[in-house]
Motif scaffolding. Structure first.
Motif, PDB file in Angstrom:
ATOM      1  N   LEU A 185       0.810  -1.222   0.000  1.00  0.00           N
ATOM      2  CA  LEU A 185       0.000   0.000   0.000  1.00  0.00           C
ATOM      3  C   LEU A 185       0.841   1.270   0.000  1.00  0.00           C
ATOM      4  N   THR A 186       2.141   1.153   0.290  1.00  0.00           N
ATOM      5  CA  THR A 186       3.019   2.327   0.265  1.00  0.00           C
ATOM      6  C   THR A 186       3.738   2.486  -1.068  1.00  0.00           C
ATOM      7  N   MET A 187       3.571   1.508  -1.965  1.00  0.00           N
ATOM      8  CA  MET A 187       4.342   1.481  -3.206  1.00  0.00           C
ATOM      9  C   MET A 187       3.562   2.035  -4.389  1.00  0.00           C
ATOM     10  N   GLY A 188       4.306   2.593  -5.333  1.00  0.00           N
ATOM     11  CA  GLY A 188       3.791   2.836  -6.672  1.00  0.00           C
ATOM     12  C   GLY A 188       4.138   1.580  -7.462  1.00  0.00           C
ATOM     13  N   LYS A 189       5.338   1.596  -8.078  1.00  0.00           N
ATOM     14  CA  LYS A 189       5.848   0.386  -8.721  1.00  0.00           C
ATOM     15  C   LYS A 189       6.134  -0.631  -7.636  1.00  0.00           C
ATOM     16  N   LEU A 190       5.737  -1.881  -7.857  1.00  0.00           N
ATOM     17  CA  LEU A 190       5.945  -2.912  -6.850  1.00  0.00           C
ATOM     18  C   LEU A 190       7.411  -3.333  -6.800  1.00  0.00           C
ATOM     19  N   ASP A 191       7.876  -3.531  -5.575  1.00  0.00           N
ATOM     20  CA  ASP A 191       9.263  -3.890  -5.291  1.00  0.00           C
ATOM     21  C   ASP A 191       9.269  -5.306  -4.714  1.00  0.00           C
ATOM     22  N   VAL A 192       9.720  -6.270  -5.502  1.00  0.00           N
ATOM     23  CA  VAL A 192       9.688  -7.675  -5.111  1.00  0.00           C
ATOM     24  C   VAL A 192      10.451  -7.903  -3.809  1.00  0.00           C
ATOM     25  N   ALA A 193      11.662  -7.401  -3.718  1.00  0.00           N
ATOM     26  CA  ALA A 193      12.481  -7.631  -2.522  1.00  0.00           C
ATOM     27  C   ALA A 193      11.813  -7.054  -1.279  1.00  0.00           C
ATOM     28  N   ALA A 194      11.236  -5.873  -1.395  1.00  0.00           N
ATOM     29  CA  ALA A 194      10.572  -5.253  -0.242  1.00  0.00           C
ATOM     30  C   ALA A 194       9.326  -6.023   0.164  1.00  0.00           C
TER      31      ALA A 194
END
Length: 159
Positions: free
Chosen positions: A142-151
């Motif tokens: 919910l904090t992302m724009g582009k999704l970050d796999v590692a995060a």
């Protein structure tokens, strides 16, 4: 192939959108572009009117119908990506030349079409056996724009 397919109404960019998707999305082919006959409401005679294409193996029709209707985020294409490199590639390509990023992996390309650029790892962290990990992954997403796999994976794991 099934009998159901999407039909998208564009103002006047159906052909441009189809050509762009044929360059960016694998397994995409334009089959035909029909021009508007005389008397077509909202469309100049002889201009691109109906585009028939296969978008990653799915038949679709794009129509230049004028400004009476517009595309919005209520309809989106989901683009499944195998890893962060694919997420980055498609995210950048679909945002090029005027797209707009949104939240949780969503964006709107320059033609007004909404996309969800989703790594396959998202399903793993959102359907994992640890409810607390799922909640952490959801909070991170919910904090992302582009999704970050590692995060996302780190959030699920508790990191």
């Amino acid at each position: 192939m099934g009998i159901v397919r999407p039909h998208l109404w564009f103002d006047d960019q159906a052909g441009q959108a189809a050509r762009f998707y044929a360059e960016v999305v694998p397994n995409t082919t334009i089959h035909s572009i029909a021009t508007a006959p005389p008397g077509t409401p909202g469309v100049a005679e002889g201009t691109e009117f109906i585009v028939e294409l296969t978008l990653d193996g799915m038949r679709a029709t794009f129509l230049n119908g004028g400004p009476a209707f517009t595309l919005d985020e209520a309809f989106s294409f989901v683009l499944d990506c195998q890893d962060q490199a694919e997420v980055d590639h498609y995210w950048d390509a679909l945002l090029a030349d005027g797209g707009t990023p949104s939240q949780c992996g969503w964006l709107v390309d320059r033609f007004g079409v909404s996309w969800q650029v989703v790594p396959v790892q998202l399903d793993k962290v959102m359907s994992g056996p640890d409810p607390d990990g799922v909640a952490r992954a959801m909070a991170a997403m919910l904090t992302m724009g582009k999704l970050d796999v590692a995060a996302l994976e780190a959030a699920y794991a508790g990191g």
